[in-house]
Design a protein around this motif. Structure first.
Motif, mmCIF file in Angstrom:
data_model
loop_
_atom_site.group_PDB
_atom_site.id
_atom_site.type_symbol
_atom_site.label_atom_id
_atom_site.label_comp_id
_atom_site.label_asym_id
_atom_site.label_seq_id
_atom_site.Cartn_x
_atom_site.Cartn_y
_atom_site.Cartn_z
ATOM 1 N N ARG A 193 -49.499 17.782 -9.017
ATOM 2 C CA ARG A 193 -50.877 17.445 -8.650
ATOM 3 C C ARG A 193 -51.005 15.969 -8.272
ATOM 4 N N ILE A 194 -50.430 15.085 -9.088
ATOM 5 C CA ILE A 194 -50.524 13.652 -8.812
ATOM 6 C C ILE A 194 -49.728 13.291 -7.559
ATOM 7 N N ALA A 195 -48.614 13.971 -7.332
ATOM 8 C CA ALA A 195 -47.838 13.720 -6.114
ATOM 9 C C ALA A 195 -48.661 14.033 -4.869
ATOM 10 N N SER A 196 -49.446 15.102 -4.927
ATOM 11 C CA SER A 196 -50.313 15.432 -3.795
ATOM 12 C C SER A 196 -51.395 14.380 -3.616
ATOM 13 N N TYR A 197 -51.948 13.888 -4.729
ATOM 14 C CA TYR A 197 -52.932 12.817 -4.631
ATOM 15 C C TYR A 197 -52.326 11.593 -3.933
ATOM 16 N N MET A 198 -51.086 11.260 -4.309
ATOM 17 C CA MET A 198 -50.436 10.096 -3.718
ATOM 18 C C MET A 198 -50.176 10.296 -2.235
ATOM 19 N N LEU A 199 -49.799 11.505 -1.860
ATOM 20 C CA LEU A 199 -49.578 11.798 -0.443
ATOM 21 C C LEU A 199 -50.876 11.650 0.340
ATOM 22 N N ALA A 200 -51.961 12.184 -0.215
ATOM 23 C CA ALA A 200 -53.257 12.043 0.443
ATOM 24 C C ALA A 200 -53.677 10.578 0.499
ATOM 25 N N GLY A 201 -53.399 9.826 -0.580
ATOM 26 C CA GLY A 201 -53.733 8.407 -0.592
ATOM 27 C C GLY A 201 -52.941 7.625 0.443
ATOM 28 N N ALA A 202 -51.670 7.970 0.604
ATOM 29 C CA ALA A 202 -50.850 7.308 1.616
ATOM 30 C C ALA A 202 -51.395 7.583 3.011
ATOM 31 N N ALA A 203 -51.823 8.821 3.248
ATOM 32 C CA ALA A 203 -52.393 9.166 4.552
ATOM 33 C C ALA A 203 -53.688 8.401 4.793
ATOM 34 N N ALA A 204 -54.530 8.316 3.750
ATOM 35 C CA ALA A 204 -55.790 7.589 3.894
ATOM 36 C C ALA A 204 -55.545 6.098 4.085
ATOM 37 N N GLY A 205 -54.631 5.533 3.293
ATOM 38 C CA GLY A 205 -54.331 4.118 3.410
ATOM 39 C C GLY A 205 -53.695 3.750 4.736
ATOM 40 N N SER A 206 -52.958 4.698 5.320
ATOM 41 C CA SER A 206 -52.309 4.420 6.600
ATOM 42 C C SER A 206 -53.318 4.240 7.722
ATOM 43 N N LEU A 207 -54.539 4.763 7.538
ATOM 44 C CA LEU A 207 -55.574 4.547 8.546
ATOM 45 C C LEU A 207 -55.868 3.060 8.690
ATOM 46 N N MET A 245 -64.662 14.333 -6.875
ATOM 47 C CA MET A 245 -64.084 13.190 -7.566
ATOM 48 C C MET A 245 -62.882 12.647 -6.795
ATOM 49 N N VAL A 246 -62.045 13.535 -6.308
ATOM 50 C CA VAL A 246 -60.880 13.106 -5.518
ATOM 51 C C VAL A 246 -61.324 12.466 -4.207
ATOM 52 N N TYR A 247 -62.351 13.030 -3.586
ATOM 53 C CA TYR A 247 -62.857 12.445 -2.349
ATOM 54 C C TYR A 247 -63.308 11.006 -2.576
ATOM 55 N N SER A 248 -63.956 10.746 -3.715
ATOM 56 C CA SER A 248 -64.403 9.390 -4.036
ATOM 57 C C SER A 248 -63.219 8.434 -4.111
ATOM 58 N N ALA A 249 -62.164 8.874 -4.790
ATOM 59 C CA ALA A 249 -60.981 8.031 -4.926
ATOM 60 C C ALA A 249 -60.283 7.825 -3.583
ATOM 61 N N LEU A 250 -60.293 8.846 -2.742
ATOM 62 C CA LEU A 250 -59.624 8.737 -1.444
ATOM 63 C C LEU A 250 -60.300 7.715 -0.542
ATOM 64 N N LEU A 251 -61.608 7.597 -0.626
ATOM 65 C CA LEU A 251 -62.292 6.574 0.158
ATOM 66 C C LEU A 251 -61.836 5.183 -0.257
ATOM 67 N N THR A 252 -61.612 4.995 -1.552
ATOM 68 C CA THR A 252 -61.082 3.720 -2.031
ATOM 69 C C THR A 252 -59.659 3.510 -1.528
ATOM 70 N N ALA A 253 -58.860 4.577 -1.567
ATOM 71 C CA ALA A 253 -57.480 4.476 -1.071
ATOM 72 C C ALA A 253 -57.464 4.111 0.408
ATOM 73 N N MET A 254 -58.434 4.609 1.159
ATOM 74 C CA MET A 254 -58.498 4.295 2.582
ATOM 75 C C MET A 254 -58.730 2.809 2.814
ATOM 76 N N MET A 255 -59.457 2.178 1.876
ATOM 77 C CA MET A 255 -59.743 0.750 2.012
ATOM 78 C C MET A 255 -58.633 -0.120 1.444
ATOM 79 N N ALA A 256 -57.566 0.498 0.928
ATOM 80 C CA ALA A 256 -56.516 -0.260 0.257
ATOM 81 C C ALA A 256 -55.675 -1.094 1.215
ATOM 82 N N GLY A 257 -55.643 -0.719 2.489
ATOM 83 C CA GLY A 257 -54.980 -1.562 3.476
ATOM 84 C C GLY A 257 -53.641 -1.084 3.986
ATOM 85 N N SER A 258 -52.993 -0.151 3.288
ATOM 86 C CA SER A 258 -51.697 0.351 3.747
ATOM 87 C C SER A 258 -51.401 1.681 3.069
#
Length: 247
Positions: free
Chosen positions: A64-78, A159-172
């Motif tokens: 589950r956490i690995a999928s979160y990280m993959l989604a976060g990487a995709a969001a951050g790559s934007l 809840m995950v969507y909220s975190a993903l928006l933050t991941a998108m702003m992470a810069g990479s």
């Protein structure tokens, strides 16, 4: 992004994990006690045996956490690709991320159920993922539990969507993955506890005062971020408590 800046995201995951009880708690409980999991939303019942229950609980959460990280990487790559580097887009993304935290806090307190509508909209993705679970049942091995957890990471969740928006702003992509790892690890204590304590922990965490306390914590993070955005200035040491990095 350093380890300390990830602490607020960890706390959001920890506080928001009372919501995970309805989404994931039945599955984790089934992994350890060998009962049929309930059917939250469009979930199928899952049977498991008691052997290696703790290992299967760990494997499920690892997937589950690995999928979160993959989604976060995709969001951050934007951000890494320059898609959110424009000042106007950064500011809009910052406001939206913190508004989502406010919505999540209200959701956890049962004060406003707007995120439930967003989760319902995400069922379009879940309908595509759900058939992939069929060959993995029953979840009687750690490998199957790992695969189910990896798929379950894509279940629509406000809840995950909220975190993903933050991941998108992470810069990479790397920072986005780190943000979602911190968030996922925050949800881990509750779901591990569900696997070990089952209904006893579920009953405690679903108490109204626990949900209100959790919601207030997340709401506070969101309001603090909005305050910083409205002022357009640093809040000093309080900046360390903001979940979303300032644009």
């Amino acid at each position: 992004m350093n380890a300390f800046s990830l602490l607020p995201l960890f706390l959001v995951g920890l506080a928001g994990s009372v919501h995970c009880i309805g989404m994931c708690g039945g599955i984790v409980g089934a992994l350890s006690v060998g009962v049929s999991a309930p059917r939250p939303r469009a979930v199928i019942a899952i049977h498991a045996v008691q052997d290696s229950g703790a290992l299967r609980v760990l494997a499920y959460n690892g997937g589950r956490i690995a999928s979160y990280m993959l989604a976060g990487a995709a969001a951050g790559s934007l951000a890494g690709a320059g898609m959110v580097r424009m000042a106007s887009l950064q500011i809009a993304g910052y406001w939206l991320a913190n508004l989502m935290l406010v919505a999540l806090g209200l959701y956890l307190m049962d004060a406003w159920r707007g995120l439930a509508q967003l989760e319902a909209a995400g069922n379009v993705l879940w309908r595509r993922v759900r058939p992939l679970l069929q060959p993995l049942l029953p979840m009687d091995t750690p490998l199957k539990a790992l695969a189910v957890g990896a798929l379950w990471g894509w279940v629509p969740c406000g809840m995950v969507y909220s975190a993903l928006l933050t991941a998108m702003m992470a810069g990479s992509a790397l920072h986005g993955a780190a943000a979602m790892a911190a968030f996922g690890l925050g949800t881990l204590p509750t779901l591990l506890g569900m696997g070990l304590l089952g209904a006893r922990l579920r009953q405690h965490l679903q108490r109204r005062r626990v949900r209100i306390a959790s919601g207030l914590l997340v709401l506070g993070f969101g309001l603090l971020g909005l305050l910083r955005a409205a002022n357009g200035v640093s809040l000093g040491w309080l900046d360390a408590l903001c979940v979303t990095p300032h644009p």
